[in-house]
Design a protein around this motif. Structure first.
Motif, PDB file in Angstrom:
ATOM      1  N   VAL A   1       0.902  -1.144   0.149  1.00  0.00           N
ATOM      2  CA  VAL A   1       0.148   0.032  -0.007  1.00  0.00           C
ATOM      3  C   VAL A   1       1.042   1.134  -0.034  1.00  0.00           C
ATOM      4  CG1 VAL A   1      -1.781   1.191   1.125  1.00  0.00           C
ATOM      5  CG2 VAL A   1      -1.965  -1.142   1.248  1.00  0.00           C
ATOM      6  N   SER A   2       0.800   1.864  -1.135  1.00  0.00           N
ATOM      7  CA  SER A   2       1.511   2.956  -1.250  1.00  0.00           C
ATOM      8  C   SER A   2       1.452   4.275  -0.238  1.00  0.00           C
ATOM      9  CB  SER A   2       1.399   3.794  -2.491  1.00  0.00           C
ATOM     10  OG  SER A   2       2.168   4.836  -3.044  1.00  0.00           O
ATOM     11  N   ALA A   3       2.377   5.131  -0.220  1.00  0.00           N
ATOM     12  CA  ALA A   3       2.291   6.100   0.788  1.00  0.00           C
ATOM     13  C   ALA A   3       1.243   7.115   0.615  1.00  0.00           C
ATOM     14  CB  ALA A   3       3.675   7.305   0.576  1.00  0.00           C
ATOM     15  N   MET A   4       0.331   7.150   1.788  1.00  0.00           N
ATOM     16  CA  MET A   4      -0.833   7.917   1.851  1.00  0.00           C
ATOM     17  C   MET A   4      -0.915   8.477   3.363  1.00  0.00           C
ATOM     18  SD  MET A   4      -3.727   5.957  -0.707  1.00  0.00           S
ATOM     19  CE  MET A   4      -2.993   4.316  -0.477  1.00  0.00           C
ATOM     20  N   GLY A   5      -0.286   9.508   3.569  1.00  0.00           N
ATOM     21  CA  GLY A   5      -0.073   9.882   4.954  1.00  0.00           C
ATOM     22  C   GLY A   5      -1.369  10.591   5.620  1.00  0.00           C
ATOM     23  N   TYR A   6      -1.555  10.401   6.862  1.00  0.00           N
ATOM     24  CA  TYR A   6      -2.665  11.123   7.643  1.00  0.00           C
ATOM     25  C   TYR A   6      -2.434  12.591   7.505  1.00  0.00           C
ATOM     26  CZ  TYR A   6      -4.551  12.691  11.897  1.00  0.00           C
ATOM     27  OH  TYR A   6      -5.179  13.544  12.768  1.00  0.00           O
ATOM     28  N   GLY A   7      -3.773  13.383   7.412  1.00  0.00           N
ATOM     29  CA  GLY A   7      -3.392  14.536   7.592  1.00  0.00           C
ATOM     30  C   GLY A   7      -3.142  15.300   6.481  1.00  0.00           C
TER      31      GLY A   7
ATOM     32  N   GLY B   1      -2.575  13.888   3.391  1.00  0.00           N
ATOM     33  CA  GLY B   1      -3.321  13.206   2.330  1.00  0.00           C
ATOM     34  C   GLY B   1      -4.771  12.936   2.932  1.00  0.00           C
ATOM     35  N   VAL B   2      -4.833  11.421   3.645  1.00  0.00           N
ATOM     36  CA  VAL B   2      -6.198  10.891   3.909  1.00  0.00           C
ATOM     37  C   VAL B   2      -6.449  11.248   5.448  1.00  0.00           C
ATOM     38  CG1 VAL B   2      -5.980   9.051   2.338  1.00  0.00           C
ATOM     39  CG2 VAL B   2      -4.870   8.804   4.543  1.00  0.00           C
ATOM     40  N   SER B   3      -7.746  11.020   5.719  1.00  0.00           N
ATOM     41  CA  SER B   3      -8.032  11.021   6.978  1.00  0.00           C
ATOM     42  C   SER B   3      -7.490   9.990   7.898  1.00  0.00           C
ATOM     43  CB  SER B   3      -9.464  11.039   7.225  1.00  0.00           C
ATOM     44  OG  SER B   3     -10.045   9.745   6.640  1.00  0.00           O
ATOM     45  N   LYS B   4      -7.742  10.285   9.159  1.00  0.00           N
ATOM     46  CA  LYS B   4      -7.229   9.226  10.173  1.00  0.00           C
ATOM     47  C   LYS B   4      -7.864   7.944  10.118  1.00  0.00           C
ATOM     48  CE  LYS B   4      -6.264   8.330  15.250  1.00  0.00           C
ATOM     49  NZ  LYS B   4      -6.408   9.030  16.627  1.00  0.00           N
ATOM     50  N   ALA B   5      -9.480   7.680   9.676  1.00  0.00           N
ATOM     51  CA  ALA B   5      -9.937   6.640   9.507  1.00  0.00           C
ATOM     52  C   ALA B   5      -9.564   5.884   8.253  1.00  0.00           C
ATOM     53  CB  ALA B   5     -11.563   7.050   9.731  1.00  0.00           C
ATOM     54  N   VAL B   6      -9.292   6.775   7.200  1.00  0.00           N
ATOM     55  CA  VAL B   6      -8.524   5.919   6.072  1.00  0.00           C
ATOM     56  C   VAL B   6      -7.339   5.171   6.440  1.00  0.00           C
ATOM     57  CG1 VAL B   6      -8.179   6.312   3.562  1.00  0.00           C
ATOM     58  CG2 VAL B   6     -10.230   7.165   4.480  1.00  0.00           C
ATOM     59  N   ALA B   7      -6.466   6.112   7.022  1.00  0.00           N
ATOM     60  CA  ALA B   7      -5.118   5.576   7.166  1.00  0.00           C
ATOM     61  C   ALA B   7      -5.305   4.525   7.949  1.00  0.00           C
ATOM     62  CB  ALA B   7      -4.325   6.619   7.853  1.00  0.00           C
ATOM     63  N   LEU B   8      -6.011   4.499   9.044  1.00  0.00           N
ATOM     64  CA  LEU B   8      -6.227   3.221   9.735  1.00  0.00           C
ATOM     65  C   LEU B   8      -6.639   2.018   8.745  1.00  0.00           C
ATOM     66  CD1 LEU B   8      -7.685   4.637  13.133  1.00  0.00           C
ATOM     67  CD2 LEU B   8      -5.418   3.431  12.994  1.00  0.00           C
TER      68      LEU B   8
ATOM     69  N   ALA C   1      -8.403  13.995   4.470  1.00  0.00           N
ATOM     70  CA  ALA C   1      -8.520  14.431   5.644  1.00  0.00           C
ATOM     71  C   ALA C   1      -9.108  15.878   5.668  1.00  0.00           C
ATOM     72  CB  ALA C   1      -7.202  14.811   6.195  1.00  0.00           C
ATOM     73  N   SER C   2      -9.173  16.744   4.801  1.00  0.00           N
ATOM     74  CA  SER C   2      -9.976  17.953   4.602  1.00  0.00           C
ATOM     75  C   SER C   2     -11.338  17.542   4.147  1.00  0.00           C
ATOM     76  CB  SER C   2      -9.124  18.916   3.745  1.00  0.00           C
ATOM     77  OG  SER C   2      -8.731  18.204   2.440  1.00  0.00           O
ATOM     78  N   GLY C   3     -11.700  16.553   3.836  1.00  0.00           N
ATOM     79  CA  GLY C   3     -13.050  16.338   3.162  1.00  0.00           C
ATOM     80  C   GLY C   3     -14.219  16.491   4.114  1.00  0.00           C
ATOM     81  N   GLN C   4     -15.287  17.218   3.202  1.00  0.00           N
ATOM     82  CA  GLN C   4     -16.445  17.475   4.058  1.00  0.00           C
ATOM     83  C   GLN C   4     -16.968  16.298   4.687  1.00  0.00           C
ATOM     84  OE1 GLN C   4     -19.016  19.541   1.475  1.00  0.00           O
ATOM     85  NE2 GLN C   4     -17.422  21.082   0.855  1.00  0.00           N
ATOM     86  N   LEU C   5     -16.883  15.012   4.059  1.00  0.00           N
ATOM     87  CA  LEU C   5     -17.559  13.775   4.374  1.00  0.00           C
ATOM     88  C   LEU C   5     -16.549  12.665   5.241  1.00  0.00           C
ATOM     89  CD1 LEU C   5     -19.823  13.208   1.275  1.00  0.00           C
ATOM     90  CD2 LEU C   5     -20.256  14.353   3.399  1.00  0.00           C
ATOM     91  N   ALA C   6     -15.367  13.136   5.800  1.00  0.00           N
ATOM     92  CA  ALA C   6     -14.428  12.364   6.129  1.00  0.00           C
ATOM     93  C   ALA C   6     -14.904  11.573   7.558  1.00  0.00           C
ATOM     94  CB  ALA C   6     -13.122  13.213   6.474  1.00  0.00           C
ATOM     95  N   GLY C   7     -15.873  12.329   8.105  1.00  0.00           N
ATOM     96  CA  GLY C   7     -16.300  11.757   9.227  1.00  0.00           C
ATOM     97  C   GLY C   7     -17.391  10.596   9.181  1.00  0.00           C
ATOM     98  N   ARG C   8     -17.764  10.383   7.889  1.00  0.00           N
ATOM     99  CA  ARG C   8     -18.739   9.238   7.761  1.00  0.00           C
ATOM    100  C   ARG C   8     -18.220   7.926   7.273  1.00  0.00           C
ATOM    101  NH1 ARG C   8     -23.579  11.340   3.903  1.00  0.00           N
ATOM    102  NH2 ARG C   8     -24.372   9.288   4.722  1.00  0.00           N
TER     103      ARG C   8
END
Length: 477
Positions: free
Chosen positions: A145-151, A153-160, A405-412
């Motif tokens: 899985v390639s480099a996709m960093g928390y904050g 790039g991706v949200s914490k939920a996606v990084a996990l 991480a900055s996405g409007q729907l990241a919490g979903r």
């Protein structure tokens, strides 16, 4: 004969008669509306056709279609965004064009000259990165899985989800250039830490737990250009872990100052190797036309792993000019890198990774056959992570609003579901490659090599040095 009794409001017969009258009236009205609608649509269609066929070209509506032939919809959108804001445009995911023509290569099935393996025969899908390191990285599959960093790039939920999904499939997750949260290191599998020069990438206890460290000098969608990260676009936890204060942007340097001369570069590699207790130390390079020079330079520094990112590589956001018009294609870069490592006599010591636009098990296995020890997957894994959750974004928002991480729907985004679908994707791709190996008569993915490939076009035969499919092999006598 007595007269019939008058109908009263409470009589059921009155209700039935009224209902029949209402239904008949509605039916008549619907029929009238339908006929009128048909006539209106017919007249509208006639009017549109007449305008198309009679209006002068400069006034014709079809002129819009001509314009879209000259500037396709994706480029037209970007033209409009530039015209609207007058600011630096940054596009998510990467380039629009694919120059690596993996479809011009075919596998040569085993049959009589070489026998295929029986159905269900055991195929070794494992990979080892940094075989000469004190602590080599052992994987159950060559798909990383390639480099996709928390904050960043991706949200914490996606990084996990990416980390846990990778670990469930027996492979490693690259934590990227953002800060590493403890949950990722505790996800139960190998984590590749990326070194970008920022203090958040140099935490001693995190480096000690790294399965591999990757020094990032560049990547396909951004070249070797550094990046300023605005704190206001980072989640609160990411800002805290990165030491962001106020409105001052954070600098991600590339190339790193330590790589300006060979002595300091070697010192950096040795320092990281010591900090990890002997884990492989790798380098990530964007594929440039000076690739061979760059490779010899990093080999002199003593790295264990080299990751080549072709021009089809993706990222969270980058100016379209960098994504579309910089670098050389992944396929050509991989062939050149493998040839250089072979000529330098380090092929058994230094592992080679390829990334940038790889999408299918067939492309993954072709990359291995051409010399890669493992491949990095980015956009394809993001798509797999959002499988089953697209309805949370589409049709009104793009899926990046669910993942970034900055996405409007990241919490979903549901990280548990995302981890399952990532693991399923990686496992299914590995099984498919194993089945292909059986069809080639190979009992290991590492045994698949250039001799298993033919070129479907003269260009591929010439550029990649593969035997052409239209000419029989030379006699061995």
């Amino acid at each position: 004969m007595p007269p019939a009794p008058a109908l009263s409001p409470g009589d059921g017969r009155l209700f039935i008669i009224v209902m029949i009258a209402v239904l008949v009236s509605l039916g008549v009205a619907a029929a009238v509306l339908w006929l009128a609608r048909g006539l209106l649509l017919d007249r509208l269609a006639d009017r549109v056709v007449r305008r198309f066929l009679k209006d002068p070209y400069r006034e014709n509506l079809w002129d819009l279609a001509v314009g879209m032939q000259r500037i396709p919809p994706p480029l037209l959108l970007e033209l409009e965004l530039r015209a609207d804001k007058g600011e630096l445009l940054e596009r998510p995911l990467g380039g629009l064009r694919r120059y690596s023509r993996w479809e011009d290569i075919a596998f040569n099935p085993a049959q009589l000259a070489r026998r295929p393996l029986p159905p269900g025969a055991q195929v070794d899908t494992s990979a080892v990165l940094g075989p000469r390191a004190a602590r080599p990285l052992h994987l159950a599959t060559p798909l990383l899985v390639s480099a996709m960093g928390y904050g960043i790039g991706v949200s914490k939920a996606v990084a996990l989800a990416l980390a846990r999904g990778a670990h469930q499939a027996g492979t490693a997750y690259n934590a990227g250039s953002g800060p590493v949260v403890p949950e990722i290191l505790e996800a139960g599998g190998p984590v590749i830490l990326q070194y970008t020069g920022g203090p958040w990438n140099q935490v001693p206890d995190q480096l000690a737990r790294a399965a591999m460290v990757e020094i990032r000098l560049g990547h396909g969608a951004r070249g070797a250009l550094g990046r300023l990260v605005r704190p206001d676009r980072l989640p609160e936890e990411a800002r805290r872990r990165m030491g962001a204060a106020g409105h001052k942007s954070l600098l991600l340097e590339a190339p790193l100052p330590e790589t300006e001369n060979l002595r300091t570069f070697r010192e950096l590699v040795d320092r990281l190797r010591h900090s990890t207790g002997g884990a492989p130390v790798g380098i990530k390079l964007v594929a440039t036309h000076h690739l061979e020079h760059d490779l010899l330079w990093v080999l002199e520094a003593g790295v264990d792993v080299i990751a080549i990112d072709g021009s089809e590589g993706g990222t969270s956001e980058t100016p379209p000019i960098l994504a579309d018009d910089f670098g050389i294609p992944t396929l050509y870069a991989l062939v050149r890198a493998a040839a250089l490592l072979e000529a330098a006599g380090v092929r058994q010591r230094v592992s080679l990774l390829a990334g940038g636009g790889l999408r299918t098990p067939g492309e993954f296995l072709k990359a291995l056959a051409l010399g890669a020890d493992a491949v990095y997957l980015g956009t394809a894994v993001i798509m797999a992570a959002t499988h089953g959750q697209l309805s949370k974004a589409i049709p009104f928002e793009p899926i990046t609003q669910l993942a970034w991480a900055s996405g409007q729907l990241a919490g979903r985004f549901d990280p548990g579901q995302g981890a399952r679908t990532v693991a399923n994707f990686l496992k299914a791709c590995t099984l498919e490659m194993a089945e292909a190996a059986r069809a080639l008569g190979r009992d290991s993915l590492r045994a698949v090599d250039r001799s298993d490939l033919v070129a479907r076009t003269p260009e591929a035969a010439d550029l990649l040095g593969l035997p052409p499919a239209w000419r029989p092999p030379r006699s061995r006598s």
